[in-house]
Design a protein around this motif. Structure first.
Motif, short mmCIF file in Angstrom:
data_model
loop_
_atom_site.label_atom_id
_atom_site.label_comp_id
_atom_site.label_asym_id
_atom_site.label_seq_id
_atom_site.Cartn_x
_atom_site.Cartn_y
_atom_site.Cartn_z
N GLN A 154 14.80 63.02 44.85
CA GLN A 154 15.26 61.74 45.37
C GLN A 154 14.80 60.57 44.51
O GLN A 154 15.58 59.68 44.19
N ILE A 155 13.52 60.58 44.12
CA ILE A 155 13.02 59.43 43.36
C ILE A 155 13.62 59.39 41.95
O ILE A 155 13.87 58.32 41.40
N THR A 156 13.90 60.56 41.39
CA THR A 156 14.55 60.58 40.09
C THR A 156 15.98 60.06 40.19
O THR A 156 16.45 59.33 39.30
N LYS A 157 16.67 60.42 41.26
CA LYS A 157 18.03 59.90 41.47
C LYS A 157 18.01 58.39 41.63
O LYS A 157 18.86 57.68 41.07
N GLU A 158 17.06 57.88 42.40
CA GLU A 158 16.97 56.43 42.58
C GLU A 158 16.70 55.73 41.25
O GLU A 158 17.29 54.69 40.95
N GLY A 159 15.81 56.30 40.45
CA GLY A 159 15.51 55.69 39.15
C GLY A 159 16.70 55.73 38.21
O GLY A 159 16.97 54.75 37.50
N THR A 160 17.43 56.84 38.19
CA THR A 160 18.61 56.95 37.32
C THR A 160 19.69 55.96 37.75
O THR A 160 20.31 55.30 36.91
N ASP A 161 19.94 55.87 39.06
CA ASP A 161 20.95 54.93 39.56
C ASP A 161 20.56 53.49 39.24
O ASP A 161 21.41 52.68 38.83
N ALA A 162 19.29 53.17 39.40
CA ALA A 162 18.84 51.82 39.09
C ALA A 162 18.98 51.51 37.61
O ALA A 162 19.38 50.41 37.22
N ASN A 163 18.71 52.50 36.77
CA ASN A 163 18.85 52.31 35.33
C ASN A 163 20.31 52.09 34.94
O ASN A 163 20.63 51.25 34.09
N LEU A 164 21.22 52.85 35.57
CA LEU A 164 22.65 52.66 35.29
C LEU A 164 23.12 51.27 35.73
O LEU A 164 23.91 50.62 35.04
N ARG A 165 22.64 50.82 36.89
CA ARG A 165 23.01 49.48 37.34
C ARG A 165 22.51 48.42 36.37
O ARG A 165 23.22 47.44 36.08
N ASN A 166 21.31 48.61 35.86
CA ASN A 166 20.76 47.63 34.92
C ASN A 166 21.57 47.59 33.63
O ASN A 166 21.82 46.51 33.07
N ILE A 167 21.98 48.76 33.14
CA ILE A 167 22.80 48.80 31.93
C ILE A 167 24.13 48.10 32.17
O ILE A 167 24.64 47.37 31.32
N GLY A 168 24.73 48.33 33.36
CA GLY A 168 25.98 47.66 33.68
C GLY A 168 25.81 46.15 33.76
O GLY A 168 26.66 45.38 33.29
N ASP A 169 24.69 45.71 34.35
CA ASP A 169 24.44 44.27 34.46
C ASP A 169 24.27 43.63 33.09
O ASP A 169 24.82 42.54 32.84
N ILE A 170 23.52 44.26 32.21
CA ILE A 170 23.32 43.67 30.89
C ILE A 170 24.61 43.68 30.08
O ILE A 170 24.88 42.79 29.27
N GLY A 171 25.47 44.70 30.33
CA GLY A 171 26.77 44.73 29.66
C GLY A 171 27.62 43.55 30.09
O GLY A 171 28.28 42.90 29.26
N SER A 172 27.62 43.25 31.39
CA SER A 172 28.37 42.08 31.89
C SER A 172 27.80 40.78 31.35
O SER A 172 28.53 39.85 31.01
#
Length: 264
Positions: A154-172
């Motif tokens: 669970q914690i690895t999934k949360e960290g991966t999802d958060a990392n993907l969101r951050n990459i999307g935010d910086i792309g925008s």
């Protein structure tokens, strides 16, 4: 094929058992030569079958990739339109991860595990105490694997999802860099992104620490149980209930029995 491969992996412990209990006691070089020829032939056959199985997995991975390429690209485009390009590319990364899983060594672990009753049966044949020890050790390793999954997944999934969101935010942010710079929002956005990135990294680090910790515990438990089986075998030899060959063979079979569960 996995069944034949697992049976052939009994070659080394059975060879050692026969050498200790038959050849040394009888002082027969003819028996030793015959056993050696049989063992070498079995090991060669094992290597050939293991290589063929690896090629089969490779062809399975290639076939799966060819079949799923177009559906994966279509899914990636749909996800990209709904959730952004970063989420879309994740679909293609998942397909690549699936191919690497089939083409790697991990996929063989469950195939090895389902044939573990063979090794467990041989241990019971050597002595009931060996079989009981092997069964208890398997249950302990399965329990540790389940515990590790509960602690890490669970914690690895949360960290991966958060990392993907951050990459999307910086792309925008980068795509609208001129407007953001003109409005003077860059320092605030950079600080917010940095905080989000630190949070995602902390989650992933916690997952990695837990995963490595459970791996160390599981590996230590396996080695400890092998030592206990060797000590038990020595005690049985002292009591005259088993032979030195069975002691050595049982210890090696114990290690092979637990190996798939150590890799889970």
């Amino acid at each position: 094929m996995s069944g034949f491969i697992n049976v052939l992996q009994l070659t080394v412990p059975l060879f050692m058992l026969q050498v200790h209990d038959r050849v040394i006691n009888s002082q027969s070089t003819d028996t030793l030569k015959l056993l050696l020829a049989i063992a070498i032939g079995a090991i060669i056959l094992y290597g050939i079958l293991d290589f063929i199985r690896a090629l089969i997995f490779q062809e399975m991975a290639k076939s799966l990739l060819r079949r799923l390429n177009l559906p994966a690209i279509s899914a990636a485009m749909s996800v990209a339109l709904e959730k952004g390009s970063i989420q879309g590319t994740q679909v293609l990364r998942d397909l690549s991860d699936l191919r690497n899983f089939i083409n790697g060594n991990t996929i063989s672990a469950p195939l090895e595990a389902i044939w573990s009753p063979i090794f467990l049966g041989v241990m019971f044949a050597l002595h009931p105490f060996y079989g009981i020890a092997g069964l208890v050790a398997v249950l302990v390793l399965i329990g540790l694997s389940l515990l590790g999954d509960l602690l890490v997944r669970q914690i690895t999934k949360e960290g991966t999802d958060a990392n993907l969101r951050n990459i999307g935010d910086i792309g925008s942010t980068v795509s609208n860099a001129e407007a953001i710079e003109a409005m003077g929002m860059l320092p605030a956005l950079a600080m917010r992104w940095r905080q989000s990135q630190v949070h995602a990294s902390e989650l992933l680090d916690i997952g990695n620490v837990r995963s490595k910790g459970m791996y160390s515990v599981t590996r230590s438990a396996r080695f400890g149980m092998q030592i206990c089986v060797l000590a038990m075998g020595a005690y049985l030899v002292i009591l005259g209930e088993t032979t030195p060959g069975a002691m050595i063979g049982g210890t090696i079979i114990m290690g092979r029995l637990l190996l798939p569960f150590d890799n889970v």
